[in-house]
Design a protein around this motif. Structure first.
Motif, PDB file in Angstrom:
ATOM      1  N   UNK A  68       0.835  -1.194  -0.165  1.00 12.77           N
ATOM      2  CA  UNK A  68       0.007  -0.200   0.080  1.00 12.77           C
ATOM      3  C   UNK A  68       0.944   1.250  -0.151  1.00 12.77           C
ATOM      4  N   UNK A  69       1.689   1.295   0.919  1.00  9.31           N
ATOM      5  CA  UNK A  69       2.736   2.498   0.975  1.00  9.31           C
ATOM      6  C   UNK A  69       3.542   2.543  -0.371  1.00  9.31           C
ATOM      7  N   UNK A  70       4.050   1.636  -0.835  1.00  7.88           N
ATOM      8  CA  UNK A  70       4.846   1.476  -1.957  1.00  7.88           C
ATOM      9  C   UNK A  70       4.112   2.144  -3.229  1.00  7.88           C
ATOM     10  N   UNK A  71       2.822   1.602  -3.306  1.00 11.98           N
ATOM     11  CA  UNK A  71       2.012   2.093  -4.414  1.00 11.98           C
ATOM     12  C   UNK A  71       1.599   3.745  -4.156  1.00 11.98           C
ATOM     13  N   UNK A  72       1.413   3.898  -3.101  1.00 12.97           N
ATOM     14  CA  UNK A  72       1.194   5.460  -2.823  1.00 12.97           C
ATOM     15  C   UNK A  72       2.393   6.218  -3.043  1.00 12.97           C
ATOM     16  N   UNK A  73       3.379   5.925  -2.721  1.00 15.03           N
ATOM     17  CA  UNK A  73       4.979   6.609  -3.037  1.00 15.03           C
ATOM     18  C   UNK A  73       5.088   6.697  -4.655  1.00 15.03           C
ATOM     19  N   UNK A  74       4.864   5.621  -5.256  1.00 15.57           N
ATOM     20  CA  UNK A  74       5.171   5.643  -6.974  1.00 15.57           C
ATOM     21  C   UNK A  74       4.181   6.667  -7.301  1.00 15.57           C
ATOM     22  N   UNK A  75       2.764   6.334  -6.856  1.00 13.52           N
ATOM     23  CA  UNK A  75       1.976   7.259  -7.607  1.00 13.52           C
ATOM     24  C   UNK A  75       2.266   8.869  -7.487  1.00 13.52           C
ATOM     25  N   UNK A  76       2.425   9.087  -5.953  1.00 17.86           N
ATOM     26  CA  UNK A  76       2.859  10.507  -5.591  1.00 17.86           C
ATOM     27  C   UNK A  76       3.860  10.856  -6.254  1.00 17.86           C
ATOM     28  N   UNK A  77       4.974  10.273  -6.382  1.00 22.50           N
ATOM     29  CA  UNK A  77       6.254  10.727  -7.210  1.00 22.50           C
ATOM     30  C   UNK A  77       5.963  11.011  -8.744  1.00 22.50           C
ATOM     31  N   UNK A  78       4.894  10.241  -9.384  1.00 24.40           N
ATOM     32  CA  UNK A  78       4.530  10.543 -10.592  1.00 24.40           C
ATOM     33  C   UNK A  78       3.506  11.983 -10.776  1.00 24.40           C
ATOM     34  N   UNK A  79       2.772  12.009  -9.551  1.00 26.02           N
ATOM     35  CA  UNK A  79       2.032  13.263  -9.750  1.00 26.02           C
ATOM     36  C   UNK A  79       2.608  14.429  -9.415  1.00 26.02           C
ATOM     37  N   UNK A  80       3.873  14.705  -8.664  1.00 26.68           N
ATOM     38  CA  UNK A  80       4.465  15.561  -8.510  1.00 26.68           C
ATOM     39  C   UNK A  80       5.422  16.107  -9.309  1.00 26.68           C
ATOM     40  N   UNK A  81       5.559  15.048 -10.185  1.00 28.76           N
ATOM     41  CA  UNK A  81       6.745  15.295 -11.078  1.00 28.76           C
ATOM     42  C   UNK A  81       6.252  16.472 -12.159  1.00 28.76           C
ATOM     43  N   UNK A  82       7.243  17.508 -12.395  1.00 26.03           N
ATOM     44  CA  UNK A  82       6.711  18.496 -13.315  1.00 26.03           C
ATOM     45  C   UNK A  82       6.359  18.013 -14.676  1.00 26.03           C
ATOM     46  N   UNK A  83       5.349  18.745 -15.200  1.00 24.16           N
ATOM     47  CA  UNK A  83       5.070  18.169 -16.733  1.00 24.16           C
ATOM     48  C   UNK A  83       6.269  18.676 -17.705  1.00 24.16           C
ATOM     49  N   UNK A  84       6.442  17.723 -18.563  1.00 21.34           N
ATOM     50  CA  UNK A  84       7.530  17.753 -19.449  1.00 21.34           C
ATOM     51  C   UNK A  84       6.730  18.600 -20.673  1.00 21.34           C
ATOM     52  N   UNK A  85       7.730  18.945 -21.799  1.00 22.08           N
ATOM     53  CA  UNK A  85       7.324  19.780 -22.735  1.00 22.08           C
ATOM     54  C   UNK A  85       6.372  18.561 -23.749  1.00 22.08           C
TER      55      UNK A  85
END
Length: 98
Positions: free
Chosen positions: A21-38
């Motif tokens: 549960x925690x690792x899924x949350x961390x992976x999803x959170x890391x993807x959500x806060x990543x700056x949008x690329x061009x």
């Protein structure tokens, strides 16, 4: 006294579920806060493909090593396809010899 020390270890399945549960949350959170690329935001299919490219090769290696180490009489060949498709948990099979 000593038995009280091992009480948290008796809940092994709960700790495993909490880890996933925690690792899924961390992976999803890391993807959500990543700056949008061009190039734009990743689609779900692109994200899944990226994750599979990282996870699947060591998974295949593990299956191959397991096939070598386990005697051929004990290896469940009928479950190989399910394992290769990552469906072993979705379609559980019972060992007929038990």
């Amino acid at each position: 006294a000593l038995s009280e020390i091992f009480v948290p270890f008796l809940w092994g399945s709960i700790w495993t579920q909490l880890f996933f549960l925690l690792s899924g949350f961390v992976l999803a959170y890391a993807e959500m806060v990543r700056p949008k690329s061009s190039a734009g935001q990743l689609t779900q299919l692109q994200y899944t493909w990226r994750r599979l490219k990282k996870i699947y090769p060591p998974y295949l290696l593990t299956i191959f090593i397991s096939m070598i180490q386990i005697s051929h009489s004990a290896f469940e060949w009928k479950t190989l396809i399910l394992n290769l498709l990552l469906l072993q948990a979705w379609i559980p099979m019972v060992n007929e010899s038990n």
